[in-house]
Write a protein that holds these residues in place. Sequence first.
Motif, PDB file in Angstrom:
ATOM      1  N   VAL B 251       0.829  -1.143  -0.215  1.00  0.00           N
ATOM      2  CA  VAL B 251       0.015  -0.066   0.111  1.00  0.00           C
ATOM      3  C   VAL B 251       1.080   1.281   0.005  1.00  0.00           C
ATOM      4  O   VAL B 251       0.838   2.331  -0.716  1.00  0.00           O
ATOM      5  N   LYS B 252       2.072   1.135   0.751  1.00  0.00           N
ATOM      6  CA  LYS B 252       2.995   2.410   0.911  1.00  0.00           C
ATOM      7  C   LYS B 252       3.574   2.612  -0.524  1.00  0.00           C
ATOM      8  O   LYS B 252       3.558   3.576  -0.973  1.00  0.00           O
ATOM      9  N   ALA B 253       3.939   1.394  -0.832  1.00  0.00           N
ATOM     10  CA  ALA B 253       4.555   1.583  -2.284  1.00  0.00           C
ATOM     11  C   ALA B 253       3.860   1.995  -3.316  1.00  0.00           C
ATOM     12  O   ALA B 253       4.255   2.943  -4.089  1.00  0.00           O
ATOM     13  N   TYR B 254       2.359   1.766  -3.369  1.00  0.00           N
ATOM     14  CA  TYR B 254       1.438   2.487  -4.234  1.00  0.00           C
ATOM     15  C   TYR B 254       1.399   3.947  -4.011  1.00  0.00           C
ATOM     16  O   TYR B 254       1.534   4.867  -4.956  1.00  0.00           O
ATOM     17  N   ALA B 260       2.999   1.277 -10.192  1.00  0.00           N
ATOM     18  CA  ALA B 260       1.997   2.094 -11.065  1.00  0.00           C
ATOM     19  C   ALA B 260       0.533   1.518 -10.563  1.00  0.00           C
ATOM     20  O   ALA B 260       0.314   0.262 -10.393  1.00  0.00           O
ATOM     21  N   PRO B 261      -0.354   2.291 -10.468  1.00  0.00           N
ATOM     22  CA  PRO B 261      -1.833   1.703 -10.137  1.00  0.00           C
ATOM     23  C   PRO B 261      -2.549   0.870 -11.376  1.00  0.00           C
ATOM     24  O   PRO B 261      -1.855   1.371 -12.416  1.00  0.00           O
ATOM     25  N   MET B 313      -4.901  -1.743  -6.960  1.00  0.00           N
ATOM     26  CA  MET B 313      -3.655  -2.107  -6.131  1.00  0.00           C
ATOM     27  C   MET B 313      -3.476  -3.622  -6.318  1.00  0.00           C
ATOM     28  O   MET B 313      -3.679  -4.312  -4.825  1.00  0.00           O
ATOM     29  N   PRO B 314      -3.313  -4.314  -7.275  1.00  0.00           N
ATOM     30  CA  PRO B 314      -3.216  -5.699  -7.141  1.00  0.00           C
ATOM     31  C   PRO B 314      -2.180  -6.273  -6.351  1.00  0.00           C
ATOM     32  O   PRO B 314      -2.025  -7.360  -5.674  1.00  0.00           O
ATOM     33  N   ARG B 315      -1.251  -5.430  -6.198  1.00  0.00           N
ATOM     34  CA  ARG B 315       0.009  -5.951  -5.371  1.00  0.00           C
ATOM     35  C   ARG B 315      -0.181  -5.673  -3.817  1.00  0.00           C
ATOM     36  O   ARG B 315       0.376  -6.406  -3.004  1.00  0.00           O
ATOM     37  N   ALA B 316      -1.244  -4.908  -3.471  1.00  0.00           N
ATOM     38  CA  ALA B 316      -1.257  -4.647  -1.974  1.00  0.00           C
ATOM     39  C   ALA B 316      -2.750  -5.413  -1.548  1.00  0.00           C
ATOM     40  O   ALA B 316      -2.846  -5.693  -0.341  1.00  0.00           O
ATOM     41  N   LEU B 317      -3.677  -5.601  -2.485  1.00  0.00           N
ATOM     42  CA  LEU B 317      -4.756  -6.145  -1.893  1.00  0.00           C
ATOM     43  C   LEU B 317      -5.296  -7.254  -2.765  1.00  0.00           C
ATOM     44  O   LEU B 317      -5.066  -7.429  -3.877  1.00  0.00           O
TER      45      LEU B 317
END
Lengths: 79, 437, 381
Positions: B251-254, B260-261, B313-317
């Motif tokens: 999330v922080k990285a986004y 990239a979103p 945010m597929p990498r966060a969620l």
Amino acid sequence: MDENEARKTIVATLEGKKGKSKFYLKDFYAMFPEEKPRTIKNIVNKMVGEGTLEYWSSGSTTLIGLKGVGKQAGAEHED
Amino acid sequence: MAKHETPMLDQLESGPWPSFVSDIKQEIAHRKANPNNVELQIPADVPEDILGVLELSFKHGRTHWKHGGIVGVFGYGGGVIGRYCDQPEMFPGVAHFHTIRVNQPAGKFYTTEYLRKLCDLWEFRGSGITNMHGSTGDIIFLGTHTKQLEEIFFELTHNLNQDLGGSGSNLRTPADCIGMARCEYACYDTQDLCHTLTNEYQDELHRPAFPYKFKFKFDGCPNCCVASIARSDMSFVGTWRDDIKIDQEAVKAYIGGEIAPNGGAHAGRDWGPFDIQKEVIGLCPTGCMWMEGDKLMIDNRECTRCMHCINVMPRALRIGDDRGLSILVGAKAPILDGAQMGSLLVPFIKAEAPYDEIKEVIEKVWDWWMEEGKNRERLGELIKRQGFQRLLEMTEIEPMPQHVQEPRSNPYIFWKEEEVEGGWERDVNEFRKYHLR
Amino acid sequence: MAFVSSGYDPNEPMKNRITDIGPRHYEEFYPPVIAKNKGKWLYHEILEPGVLVHVAESGDEVYTVRVGGARLMSVTHIREICEIAEKHCGGYVRWTTRNNIEFMVDSKDKVAPLKKDLESRKFDGGSFKFPVGGTGAGITNIVHTQGWIHCHTPATDASGPVKACMDELFADFQSMRMPAQLRVSLACCLNMCGAVHCSDIAILGYHRKPPMLDHEYLDKMCEIPLAIAACPTAAIKPAKIEINGQKLNTVAINNSRCMFCGNCYTMCPALPLSDKEGDGIVIMAGGKVSNRISAPKFSKVVVAFLPNEPPRWPSTTDTIKKIVEAYASGAKKYERLGEWAERIGWERFFERCDLPFTHHLIDDFRDPAYFTWRQTTQFKF
């Protein structure tokens, strides 16, 4: 229900119809109001496999009639 | 020298998008040269006649094809669509020219070995022209002669271990999204369910069983990439009922702009720096997300799983772990009484082989429709005619608020006698003791 | 050209007959990296238009190069796809729901040669065989039906208008400048084999003339009760007619009830309805199937009729370009075309897209019509 009796009823009913040779499954169900649609459907499809009946498909719906009967074969030049 | 002049079609050879005209022309050249000396079973110049007929339609603004309902393969009510050209003398190669629907593999993955066998068969016994794929999902063999239909079916089943798809009042060829094969959003194995049900219901797929067509489609998540919710009588959409999994570091990285979103889907324009408040939290349809410091919080109980935050945010969620699917029923295109979207019937059901619970729902729906459906009445129309309550009754599913967008706004409830205390039989003379005539 | 038997015996159709075996099992066709990581994918990323990477829990990666395809495809073209898949992808390939072709490789260094190979291939006529694109917030391939190439009731062609539109929209197939993905679909008549009714932009073929009556041949070619039963609006009834002193059975059509569906023509070839001036295209807009942010939506009719203009349908492509440009400049990030139209109001939609509003666009068909009229004083001038 006796399957052979059902076959006879189907053939006799279709032979008695004038001006129309193709029928929906519902019309077959109506010949046997006491029976489950699934039972009748299976007999009808079996009769196609035996060469008594044949399908006619509009693409979206399927009609069923006695093999070789009707104007479609002539109109489609498949007679 | 071309057999038919095609000046209008020739204008579709230019421009960047793949030209079907150029492609058909290369097939014409290939059949003419016939480098492998294939004993072509229908005339070599058939693709020329296809282009010729199409050019004539471009000139006339009208089709030159007629429908045929008789042709098929023995014992099957579907899989072949009869076609006849209305100018058989001008285009003898395509005078009778029927389409064959070949049941595509779930997920539409192929080995080239298999594809080459299909191509060899279709060059040998057909026009060499296909659709990859038809609207419902089948591989379409576009045009062969009547005599070749059984030959092709025999070769498909004996040599390619491959069956036909559906048409007419049958179960239509089921289709699915790519699912778990390559998508992190998939909540169940769409390929396995699609393949399992296709095989379970082979009889319904090949022989008429219903008042009209019936479609199954399988979407792994609510993004609905195969549009099951819009175009299948029974739509299976993956979902979950526990919590969205959050990786706070990602999330922080986004937020920091390191990732990239939306998987980079918006890279073609400068939309400014990513703003989690505006782009995720503010667009959440239930308002169930907020930030606590630099931590993203979700009130999962209020989440309706629309996928927006996960898509962005597929990498966060990530989707939850208690997964299954929702079943929606009755979707159809507008004809006749207007289009219908699928209506939610089963909010959540586990999707695990052998899928007995799912089959039970399907068969109850079918029993009702086979019994009550009028000729050419889609399931969605039957539900409208007899009511959603009737559907619930027939499928033995308890009514719940999830079934409706909102409760009814008219009070015209058709109470049944057994629902009313004391029933409907009353003594009018007893009534008249207190109410004079 | 001698007839070659497959082994099928027409006198004994049931001999050695194999039926009900279904499709091939999908697992036979998975590339190894897919088979290994199925259900264990962590995330994906679009590296550039048409190129995706999916990363698995194992650390494995699969790179996908997506290319557009005309769904009308020859076996020569499919063999070329096979050749490419064998050269770069271990002999595996897949198709998407929207007629795109996906070539997958299991490491990044294989992407550039694959892409270069795909982009280098052109048809003799000059068009790309395998244009890379169709990802993210762009315009992907148009799904469509048969049209004049093989259908008996189309009101327009399919492959022709699709080629003409995709040539015009090509830059957006290869870029991702849209506010969200934009899905275009085509169905060549109102029966909608390709259910286009939930597309951002739908191109729909539409007839405007009731069937002609081939009285002299009608009773010879078709069964009148079936033609009558085929009509969804009950506009057909039996009739008698006298031609050259001969009394013939035929049908009469209540033209004002005809919705131009062609269902009677399917049952009865003596009722043709196609017509050069009568047939054309309806443009619908604002539909979607995704549940993202807002519920799935139906497309709405925004242009009642455009003529068929083969070979390149300029009125249709111009209209679509106008809608696309108005949407691209007006919508917010992530907003689908229908969500944008609802936010600004449909009255504004017509203004922004420079489209005339005519009485044809007001629903008058049965129940749902009322719900589409405006029951509020909230509107924009």
